[in-house]
Design a protein around this motif. Structure first.
Motif: not given
Length: 373
Positions: A226-252
């Motif tokens: 639904d989120a991709s408006h069906g551009v790639l047709g019917q979708l099938e999940l073929t792997s596990e899912r991973a998640m991590w937080p996003l940030q902008l960071a840089r060392a001084e």
């Protein structure tokens, strides 16, 4: 390796291994501190530009076409009618979507066959230590380096999917201002020119990301379709899912010295993090490796009398990389903030801007050239 090392690299990810191979070509004695073997269910994929491809090709580590899919078109949709289309100016492609486990395996094999690289289980004394331990670097923390972090109210959800419609070498991206906040969905082509698989990177507000992970595979695939408006047709999940937080960071600070007088330098995610919306993360880390190797190579001519830990050499590296990366940091952060703004007038402005940019061919060509390099 009985002799004292010239360089000890802490971290054997893709940046660390690439740097080790570059420095071994300069006949430097390199120690590479290895970590525990990764599992085989790594779902990551990276968008690599021409500069990264040229670097890895030079090291004979570029994957075959089945595992480095050329992107011929990139289509980006805004959240209310905005649209930008980038078409490759050459048959080679705009960028390449590279399967991370395959690239890691090729770099690891190249390291094994390089006699000037010693794989270590712990750090060893060296004139120069390069810290490539990633965003959660323990060495950087022990050195007391201030890591300026700006958390985004987003988590990345990554997975692999298969569509009923071939991807036709298209990279697809949607910006959407949902009820919980900004969502950025990217589907990146995998499996070569005729493939029907894609790498998913879905940047979501934290609570929405957790909810997506809690869904079973069919429900997740349906939400993604639904989120991709069906551009790639019917979708099938073929792997596990991973998640991590996003940030902008840089060392001084990116360089310094240990108590014994030997030098250290940061590279890759230990020095900087960026939002994945532009697909530049690994490209920036590989550029760090190339820049540091280039600076140290100057010892073969004009700076032959300097050591690999010479502060003046390392300052050149730090100044060059910070200057090169500043426009990228600003651009990616500004884009994220622009699309995260919920006000209707801002929404209208950003979508008008996307469509206007799409109609300016010279500006689009310039933007593509910058990203490819």
């Amino acid at each position: 390796m009985a002799q004292k090392l010239d360089v000890c690299i802490r971290g054997d990810g893709m940046v660390g291994r690439t740097l080790a191979l570059l420095l071994a070509r300069q006949r430097l004695r390199v120690g590479l501190v290895t970590s525990a073997p990764k599992t085989n269910d790594d779902v990551r994929a990276y968008s690599l530009n021409k500069a990264s491809r040229d670097l890895l090709t030079e090291l004979r580590c570029w994957p075959d076409a089945q595992h480095a899919t050329a992107v011929q078109d990139m289509r980006v949709w805004g959240d209310n009618g905005g649209f930008v289309h980038f078409a490759s100016p050459t048959p080679e492609g705009l960028s390449w979507i590279v399967d991370v486990p395959v690239l890691e395996a090729q770099l690891a094999e190249a390291v094994r066959y390089q006699s000037d690289i010693a794989c270590l289980t712990a750090p060893a004394p060296a004139a120069l230590t390069v810290v490539c331990e990633g965003r959660h670097s323990s060495t950087r923390d022990e050195l007391g380096v201030n890591f300026e972090t700006l958390p985004y109210q987003q988590h990345a959800v990554a997975a692999r999917v298969r569509g009923s419609v071939p991807h036709r070498q298209q990279a697809l991206q949607w910006f959407h201002q949902g009820s919980h906040g900004l969502e950025i969905l990217a589907l990146l082509p995998l499996g070569g020119a005729q493939g029907d698989s894609a790498a998913l990177v879905w940047s979501l507000p934290p609570e929405r990301a957790s909810a997506m992970l809690a869904l079973d595979a069919p429900a997740f695939a349906s939400a993604l379709q639904d989120a991709s408006h069906g551009v790639l047709g019917q979708l099938e999940l073929t792997s596990e899912r991973a998640m991590w937080p996003l940030q902008l960071a840089r060392a001084e600070r990116w360089i310094g010295t240990f108590a014994d007088g030997s030098a250290w330098v940061l590279a890759g995610d230990a020095a900087h993090n960026i939002h994945p919306l532009a697909g530049l993360g690994l490209n920036l880390g590989l550029a760090d490796a190339a820049a540091l190797a280039h600076v140290l190579k100057s010892r073969e001519s004009a700076d032959y009398w300097r050591s690999v830990g010479d502060r003046h050499l390392l300052r050149r590296y730090e100044r060059a990389r910070k200057a090169d990366m500043l426009p990228t940091w600003v651009a990616c952060d500004s884009l994220q903030r622009l699309f995260a703004h919920p006000h209707a007038s801002v929404q209208a402005l950003r979508n008008w801007g996307m469509s206007g940019f799409d109609s300016l061919a010279p500006l689009k060509r310039w933007a593509m050239q910058q990203a490819m390099q």
